[in-house]
Structure formats: C-alpha cells, structure tokens
Design a protein around this motif. Sequence first.
Motif, PDB file in Angstrom:
ATOM      1  N   TYR A 269      64.554 -52.048  78.128  1.00 25.40           N
ATOM      2  CA  TYR A 269      66.007 -52.042  77.932  1.00 25.40           C
ATOM      3  C   TYR A 269      66.424 -51.045  76.843  1.00 25.40           C
ATOM      4  O   TYR A 269      67.444 -50.368  76.978  1.00 25.40           O
ATOM      5  CB  TYR A 269      66.501 -53.449  77.584  1.00 25.40           C
ATOM      6  N   SER A 270      65.655 -50.950  75.781  1.00 26.36           N
ATOM      7  CA  SER A 270      66.004 -49.967  74.739  1.00 26.36           C
ATOM      8  C   SER A 270      65.751 -48.554  75.223  1.00 26.36           C
ATOM      9  O   SER A 270      66.534 -47.633  74.930  1.00 26.36           O
ATOM     10  CB  SER A 270      65.195 -50.248  73.465  1.00 26.36           C
ATOM     11  N   LEU A 356      65.519 -48.827  67.682  1.00 22.58           N
ATOM     12  CA  LEU A 356      65.436 -48.106  66.417  1.00 22.58           C
ATOM     13  C   LEU A 356      64.290 -47.094  66.444  1.00 22.58           C
ATOM     14  O   LEU A 356      64.440 -45.942  66.021  1.00 22.58           O
ATOM     15  CB  LEU A 356      65.224 -49.087  65.261  1.00 22.58           C
ATOM     16  N   GLY A 357      63.144 -47.534  66.935  1.00 26.84           N
ATOM     17  CA  GLY A 357      61.992 -46.642  66.981  1.00 26.84           C
ATOM     18  C   GLY A 357      62.168 -45.510  67.965  1.00 26.84           C
ATOM     19  O   GLY A 357      61.905 -44.337  67.655  1.00 26.84           O
ATOM     20  N   TYR A 358      62.633 -45.834  69.173  1.00 20.86           N
ATOM     21  CA  TYR A 358      62.824 -44.802  70.195  1.00 20.86           C
ATOM     22  C   TYR A 358      63.924 -43.815  69.814  1.00 20.86           C
ATOM     23  O   TYR A 358      63.845 -42.626  70.106  1.00 20.86           O
ATOM     24  CB  TYR A 358      63.195 -45.449  71.535  1.00 20.86           C
ATOM     25  N   GLY A 359      64.992 -44.316  69.172  1.00 27.13           N
ATOM     26  CA  GLY A 359      66.120 -43.455  68.843  1.00 27.13           C
ATOM     27  C   GLY A 359      65.740 -42.290  67.957  1.00 27.13           C
ATOM     28  O   GLY A 359      66.308 -41.190  68.072  1.00 27.13           O
ATOM     29  N   LEU A 413      58.072 -46.508  67.435  1.00 30.60           N
ATOM     30  CA  LEU A 413      57.912 -45.538  66.343  1.00 30.60           C
ATOM     31  C   LEU A 413      56.755 -44.580  66.626  1.00 30.60           C
ATOM     32  O   LEU A 413      56.847 -43.373  66.348  1.00 30.60           O
ATOM     33  CB  LEU A 413      57.666 -46.270  65.024  1.00 30.60           C
ATOM     34  N   ALA A 414      55.676 -45.093  67.178  1.00 25.22           N
ATOM     35  CA  ALA A 414      54.529 -44.238  67.502  1.00 25.22           C
ATOM     36  C   ALA A 414      54.917 -43.190  68.529  1.00 25.22           C
ATOM     37  O   ALA A 414      54.532 -42.013  68.424  1.00 25.22           O
ATOM     38  CB  ALA A 414      53.374 -45.101  68.021  1.00 25.22           C
ATOM     39  N   THR A 415      55.688 -43.589  69.541  1.00 27.34           N
ATOM     40  CA  THR A 415      56.126 -42.640  70.567  1.00 27.34           C
ATOM     41  C   THR A 415      56.998 -41.539  69.970  1.00 27.34           C
ATOM     42  O   THR A 415      56.837 -40.353  70.284  1.00 27.34           O
ATOM     43  CB  THR A 415      56.916 -43.387  71.653  1.00 27.34           C
TER      44      THR A 415
END
Length: 517
Positions: A269-270, A356-359, A413-415
């Motif tokens: 979804y994110s 947050l991480g993907y953004g 975040l890793a991505t």
Amino acid sequence: MSHNPLRSVLKVGSNTMVSRLLGFVRDVILARLFGAGEMADAFFVAFRVPNLFRRLFGEGAFSQSFVPVLGEYRTTRSPEETRAFVEDVAGWLALTLAVVTVVGMLAATAIVYAIAPGFAGNPAKFALTVELLRITFPYLFFISLVALAGGILNTYGRFTVPAFTPVFLNLSIIAAALWWAPHLAQPAVAVAWGVFAGGVLQILFQLPALKRVGHLRWPRLRRRDPGVLKVLRLMGPAAFGASVAQINLFLNTILASLVGANVVSYLYYSDRLVEFPLGVFGVALGTVVLPMLSRQAAEQSPQFRHTLDWALRLTWLIGLPATIGLLLLGGPLLISLFRYGAYTAQDARESYLSLLGYGLGILPIIAARVLAPAFYARQNTRTPVKFGMISVATNMVLSLILAWPLQQLGLALATSFAALVNAVLLGRRLYRDESYRPMPGWALFLAKSSGLAVLMGLLLYYFRGADSLWLALSMGERFLRLGVLILLAALLYLAGAWLLGVQEIRELLHRRLPHAG
C-alpha cells in the motif's frame, strides 16, 4: 519524434496520470475487499512475480536494448529492413516468453516457496498464493509484447498510446473486483483473472497504432539478423540493470513474509503511493529521454549533455516537492484512500512506516531512470548492470540488518538507500567519462527550488492536522481537504518559482525546451 521533448514528457505524464489515478481507485477497492490480511498478502505476492519478470523481459530491459537498435535501423537501413528486424525480434521474444510462462505456471509451488517462505506455515494462504500465481503468470507474456509495441511507437514519436495502455489493466481489475469477486468464496481469484484479462486488452489496444506506423506484421524466427543478436547482447545486462528496483522489492518480499504478519501488504500500500510520482513523472521522463539520447549519441551531438542536464534539473524540480509532500501527507493519504472496509486505522499507521522509508527513495530512483538511459543510448549496458549489482548487494545487506528490528520501515529504508547508491554511481561514472558536465546556474537553481520546497513543506505541516482528525472525516470531506492542501502547496511552489525566476518552471508552464533542438 516530437520537436518539443518537454511537451512529450507532459503528454506521457498526463496519460500515465490517468492510469495511476485509476490505480488508486483499484487499490481503494482492493483495500475494501482484502484489507491487509492473508488474502491481500497472497494476491500481492502472486502479482509481484509476473511484474518482476515483466521488468526482466519487457518494459525496462527490452526498451533499453531495443529502442537504440531500432533507432539505428531507422537511421541507417531501409524501411523494409527495419520492418524485418522488428518481425524477427517479435518472434524470438514471443517464443522466449511462451517458454518462460509455461515453466512459471508449472513451477508455481516452488516459486512461492522461494519468494514467500514465511507463507509455508499457513497451508491455506500458501495454496491460495500458488493458485493466484498460476492465473496471473501469463500476464508476463502479454505485457512484454505490450512493451515491444510501446518501444516501436515511442521510437516513432507516438507516446500517447503506450502511456494510456495501462489504463486497461486497472479497468479490468476494477471490473473483476466489483462485479465478479463478491460472488466467489475466494474473491482474490476473480481479481487474478482481471489481471489476465488486462494483459490481453492492453496488447489489443496497441494494434491499430502499430498498423499506422507500418509495423503490424506477423512475428518470424530468423537467426541471421545481426540486429536481433545485438538486442540480445544488450538485453542480458539491461535486464538486470533496468530491474534493480524490482529485484530489491523482490528481496523485500521474501523478508517481509518472514518478519511479521501483514508486512507484505503494508509495503504494497505504501509502495502504491510512492509509485505515483515515480510513474507519472519518472517513467514519462525516462521514456522521452531514451530516444532523444539515442539519436544524439548516434549523431555525436553536443546536445547530449544539454539533454541530460535538463532531465536532471526536472528531476530535482519535481522530485523534491513530491518527496516532501508525500512524507508529510502520507498518513492522510493512506487514510483517505484505503481506510474503508477491511483496511483498519492500525493498517494505515503500519503502512505509513514503510511509506517513510520508500519516500526517501523518490529522487534517487527518478535520477537513475534519467542517468541509466545515457549509457543505454550508447549501447553500453554493462556499466549500469555492474552498478545495479552493487545496489542489490547494498539492499540485501541493509535489509538483513534492518528487517527484524524495524520490519517494514527497515525494508523500505534499505530499498531507498540502495537506489541512492545506484544513482550516485551512475552519475559519478558519467562525470568521470566526461559524458556529463553540469551546465552553469546549478547552485542558484538548487537554492531557489530547495527553499521553495521547504516553504511548501512548512505550509503542509501547519495545515495537515492529526491523523485522528482525518479518521473522523467522511470520504468526501477527506478528499476535499486533501485536494485543497495539495492545490495550495502546488500553487505556492509554482508561484514562488515563477516570481524567483526559476527558468525551468517557466519552461515547464510554457511547454518549451530551449536547449533541445
């Protein structure tokens, strides 16, 4: 090709936006239907597999290797030789895809064990994932042929049809979810057949446009066409280089199935929200830049550097406010789009962590989609694949370190960090090889655009409100408030850039590009 590349970017972006908006409608319906539970996890994993192979055999890798060679044929060969080349490529691609599709369907059980080992502890969930994968796997065959047709049309400057084509996938899934799924014991089965039908509809939609450019011909299998061999040589490395982001998501899926319940769904979804700016702008820019750079590389034109610089400025100009806006409005967006039916407030909170991480990866992913074509245009696929391997290794190590303590946030975040590594390596190599040098005015451009983006962020932060406020609103009130916030932020950013004399904004609003001839 269009004499106005910026207009082509806007044309592709606007058509892609239609597809992305329908994609949001699709995901709202799926969230109501599945929530973030077992059925959602099963469908999202099953759909991710053909999407990964689509990038390996279709859209990204194929375009990066096929378009430069097709452009070379158009420039140096006769129309009949060019048509013969396309027929041969179509024949070998279709044969390869048919074999991979059959093998994938037969090996569905082993594939699910490999990509979602955490599902093995739930036999019903595992069996459903296998069933859905067998239904959706043929989508790979159709969508890769769609990529072939799209590459041809883009090379001939016909950007509208390929950009609009994904609309039919979303319409097909929406129709299956609304009118067929409620009548089945396993609604996800209907949605999977919607994916299958969407693949068929997309290729049928492109046939008339192919006929108009003279390439609606039967595929054939010849082994002597040197152009086909060149495409195959380029496509091997390009398949890896163009699918780095998908491979990273693939690794995340494996870990997500192991680290916690419903983490696969939270990531999905994110990711859908992050894919909006990436799809509308990143894909549009990459689609238009590759044929431009391929032509300029073949002509050894000095415009090559100007085109690359222009694309990077647009990346920053649009990618930065998109990143800030998505991070600040992530909670309201998830609530407004998905907080209905089976999708709970807790699901929205958990999904926001991965958002947050993907953004943080929006800017580097778009930058890589601009920088990689600079190599592919010169028929250099080895360098991007080398950097892609470093990026994947970075993602794997960080994911293993962060997945268990931070779950979906750590995986996202890793991505994003792996995407940053990829973009930095690509840019550094282009600079070292003197293929790119920043044009004058970058420092002032960065200061103005960054300052405006920060002001926009402060506006959003002040007027956003707490998540509890959004949860108390009706659907209509949520979308009205969200629309007003986005409109105010966009007006502030654009008006400020206009007043400060940011030339790129004026070019964007006037749809002109002074450097590209």
